[in-house]
Structure formats: structure tokens, C-alpha cells
Design an enzyme around this catalytic site. Sequence first.
Site, mmCIF file in Angstrom:
data_model
loop_
_atom_site.group_PDB
_atom_site.id
_atom_site.type_symbol
_atom_site.label_atom_id
_atom_site.label_comp_id
_atom_site.label_asym_id
_atom_site.label_seq_id
_atom_site.Cartn_x
_atom_site.Cartn_y
_atom_site.Cartn_z
ATOM 1 N N ARG A 77 -11.020 1.896 -10.908
ATOM 2 C CA ARG A 77 -11.930 0.768 -11.164
ATOM 3 C C ARG A 77 -13.323 1.037 -10.591
ATOM 4 O O ARG A 77 -14.276 0.352 -10.944
ATOM 5 C CB ARG A 77 -11.378 -0.527 -10.626
ATOM 6 C CG ARG A 77 -11.287 -0.616 -9.120
ATOM 7 C CD ARG A 77 -10.623 -1.906 -8.690
ATOM 8 N NE ARG A 77 -11.420 -3.067 -8.979
ATOM 9 C CZ ARG A 77 -12.420 -3.501 -8.204
ATOM 10 N NH1 ARG A 77 -12.741 -2.832 -7.110
ATOM 11 N NH2 ARG A 77 -13.102 -4.582 -8.518
ATOM 12 N N ASP A 80 -17.064 -6.449 -4.438
ATOM 13 C CA ASP A 80 -15.660 -6.555 -4.046
ATOM 14 C C ASP A 80 -15.489 -7.202 -2.685
ATOM 15 O O ASP A 80 -16.401 -7.151 -1.856
ATOM 16 C CB ASP A 80 -15.083 -5.132 -3.890
ATOM 17 C CG ASP A 80 -14.505 -4.630 -5.182
ATOM 18 O OD1 ASP A 80 -14.189 -5.454 -6.057
ATOM 19 O OD2 ASP A 80 -14.392 -3.428 -5.329
ATOM 20 N N GLU A 100 13.847 10.331 2.347
ATOM 21 C CA GLU A 100 13.146 10.061 3.605
ATOM 22 C C GLU A 100 11.824 10.820 3.676
ATOM 23 O O GLU A 100 11.219 10.930 4.735
ATOM 24 C CB GLU A 100 14.035 10.473 4.788
ATOM 25 C CG GLU A 100 15.322 9.695 4.897
ATOM 26 C CD GLU A 100 15.085 8.201 5.116
ATOM 27 O OE1 GLU A 100 15.948 7.421 4.698
ATOM 28 O OE2 GLU A 100 14.032 7.820 5.667
ATOM 29 N N PRO A 118 5.054 6.407 4.694
ATOM 30 C CA PRO A 118 4.912 5.284 5.630
ATOM 31 C C PRO A 118 4.145 5.680 6.881
ATOM 32 O O PRO A 118 3.575 4.845 7.576
ATOM 33 C CB PRO A 118 6.364 4.930 5.984
ATOM 34 C CG PRO A 118 7.208 5.580 4.973
ATOM 35 C CD PRO A 118 6.456 6.754 4.465
HETATM 36 N N1 LIG Z 1 2.253 4.935 0.938
HETATM 37 C C1 LIG Z 1 3.234 4.487 1.332
HETATM 38 C C2 LIG Z 1 4.385 3.820 1.827
HETATM 39 C C3 LIG Z 1 5.752 4.137 1.770
HETATM 40 C C4 LIG Z 1 6.435 5.339 1.241
HETATM 41 C C5 LIG Z 1 5.696 6.370 0.653
HETATM 42 C C6 LIG Z 1 6.332 7.524 0.235
HETATM 43 C C7 LIG Z 1 7.714 7.659 0.414
HETATM 44 C C8 LIG Z 1 8.639 8.681 0.163
HETATM 45 C C9 LIG Z 1 9.901 8.251 0.566
HETATM 46 N N2 LIG Z 1 9.749 7.002 1.063
HETATM 47 C C10 LIG Z 1 10.859 6.210 1.595
HETATM 48 C C11 LIG Z 1 10.875 6.254 3.083
HETATM 49 C C12 LIG Z 1 11.367 5.161 3.759
HETATM 50 C C13 LIG Z 1 11.424 5.169 5.155
HETATM 51 C C14 LIG Z 1 10.977 6.265 5.863
HETATM 52 C C15 LIG Z 1 11.030 6.262 7.379
HETATM 53 N N3 LIG Z 1 12.335 6.745 7.839
HETATM 54 C C16 LIG Z 1 12.659 6.062 9.090
HETATM 55 C C17 LIG Z 1 13.979 6.592 9.681
HETATM 56 C C18 LIG Z 1 13.868 8.092 9.914
HETATM 57 C C19 LIG Z 1 13.508 8.782 8.632
HETATM 58 C C20 LIG Z 1 12.230 8.213 8.043
HETATM 59 C C21 LIG Z 1 10.482 7.354 5.185
HETATM 60 C C22 LIG Z 1 10.429 7.350 3.773
HETATM 61 C C23 LIG Z 1 8.451 6.612 0.988
HETATM 62 C C24 LIG Z 1 7.825 5.451 1.387
HETATM 63 N N4 LIG Z 1 6.426 3.134 2.374
HETATM 64 N N5 LIG Z 1 5.529 2.215 2.792
HETATM 65 C C25 LIG Z 1 4.293 2.597 2.490
HETATM 66 N N6 LIG Z 1 3.140 1.896 2.798
#
Ligand SMILES: N#Cc1c(-c2ccc3ccn(Cc4ccc(CN5CCCCC5)cc4)c3c2)n[nH]c1N
Length: 242
Positions: free
Chosen positions: A157, A172, A115, A88
Site C-alpha cells: 500500500r 496513516d 516450531e 515469534p
Molecule cells: N511473525 C510472526 C509470528 C509467529 C510465527 C511466525 C512464524 C512461525 C513459524 C512457526 N511458527 C509457530 C511457532 C509457534 C511457537 C513457537 C515458540 N515455541 C515455544 C516452545 C519452544 C519451541 C518454540 C515457535 C513457532 C511461527 C509463528 N507467531 N506470532 C507471531 N507474531
Amino acid sequence: MRIDVVTIFPGYLAPLREALLGRAVGTGLLDIAVHDLRDWTHDVHQAVDDAPYGGGPGMVMRPHVWGEALDDVLAADPRPARLVVPTPAGRPFTQAAAHAYAAQERLVFACGRYEGIDQRVVDHYAASMPVDEISIGDYVLVGGEVAVLVVVEAVARLLPGVLGNPRSAAEDSFSDGLLEGPAYTRPEVWRGHAVPEVLRSGNHGAIARWRRDRALERTAERRPDLIAALPPDALDEADRAL
Ligand SMILES: N#Cc1c(-c2ccc3ccn(Cc4ccc(CN5CCCCC5)cc4)c3c2)n[nH]c1N
């Protein structure tokens, strides 16, 4: 191009074997290998996570399992690779990034869960290879697998021979900085809705102008940020008159 994906949920990547991507793999345009991270654990519980240092919610993925897995995966093919880690907190993944990735010989994706992955994994490999932490959008998923599906499809693609009609990729959305306008096909009238007359006129100049106008209108309404990002010479006099 070779793509490796390391994940604790290999089944999540099954769609990579379907349809367009499946055909690209079948015809040798794309070589995809999915690896189960737990294959590199050595304990009876196959643990891949632990509590975060400093406290905080959830668990963090342990570095040593990732290190053993990525060392083996990277060593399995001599081609230079780029490590891509969805998170994220990553840089936005864009069409420009998709084009850049399409030029790579090899991509290795590390799919986190919980996480996320201990930061030292990224830091360690960044010392010896290109590593990208990317995000597919401003919303929170549960893991990186869905992001890998998005990125792999956007990249595959663009590979020569994958799309039946190469013009599709060239025309695109975002290729000219704008969203594409509305598309229509038969019938001419559907539930009282008629296809715009100009599209049936055979006047290719007028059709091109109409399509450009609709793309500009749609982009200005839905993505004014893309209009603002256009280079100064992107809009001609007719565009500005819209
Ligand atoms: N690309 C992409 C993504 C992802 C994504 C990608 C990879 C992983 C691996 C694990 N997660 C789950 C997750 C959920 C929340 C948090 C934040 N927390 C906030 C409180 C303190 C701890 C951290 C971290 C990890 C992932 C999510 N989400 N959205 C995108 N666009």
C-alpha cells in the site's frame, strides 16, 4: 518490486491475488511469486521437518530443503533481495519497517511452520545478504504465512500507484506518531448518534484542531507508549493544553 514467498502451504497466500494487491500485480506494480517448499524435497514423504536437537516440543524445519529452495529462488532474479523470516522471536514489524521494505527492489519471505526453521538457514544467508527475523505481534501463530500477508499488504500500500488516494498512506496512523482519530460519513444522524458539529462547520482550522485533539486523546488512552516516544518538539502548545 518483486516478492517471493516460500511456504509449505501456498494456498494460504491466495489473498495476495485479491483486491488492492491483485490489482497491483495485474498492473505490474508488484510481481509476486509463491513457491511450495516441498518442491525441493527428494524423498517420497517430502519431509521438511525433524525432531529438535536438545529435545523440546514439536519439530523443526530441516536446513537442507530450505537451502536448496532459497538458493534457487534467489538465483531466479538478479535484483538484490532482503530475506524476511517471520518468527515469534523476531523484531517487531512496524510502519517504519514497512516504509523501509517498500524501498527494496526485492523481498523474499521464508514461511516457517512447526516450531520454526533451523537457525543455520538464517545464519547462512545473513553472511551474504540482509536478513530480518520479524514478528507481527506479541501472540503466537501456527506459521509465518499470515505474517507474510500482513507485511506484504502493509508494504504494497506504500508503493506509488497502489493506493487510489496517495494521501491515505501519508496520513496513516503512526505517520505522525499518533493513532488516527474517529471518522464519520453520511448520514448526519444515525440511530440518534449525530456527526460532531465541527466536522460539518466548513471551518478547516477548527476541524484540523478537533481531529488532532481526538488523535491525541485516543493515543494517550490506548497507546501511551507512542506519546512517550514522540520527539520533544512533536507537541505544540495547543496539544499540551489538551
Ligand atoms: N511473525 C510472526 C509470528 C509467529 C510465527 C511466525 C512464524 C512461525 C513459524 C512457526 N511458527 C509457530 C511457532 C509457534 C511457537 C513457537 C515458540 N515455541 C515455544 C516452545 C519452544 C519451541 C518454540 C515457535 C513457532 C511461527 C509463528 N507467531 N506470532 C507471531 N507474531
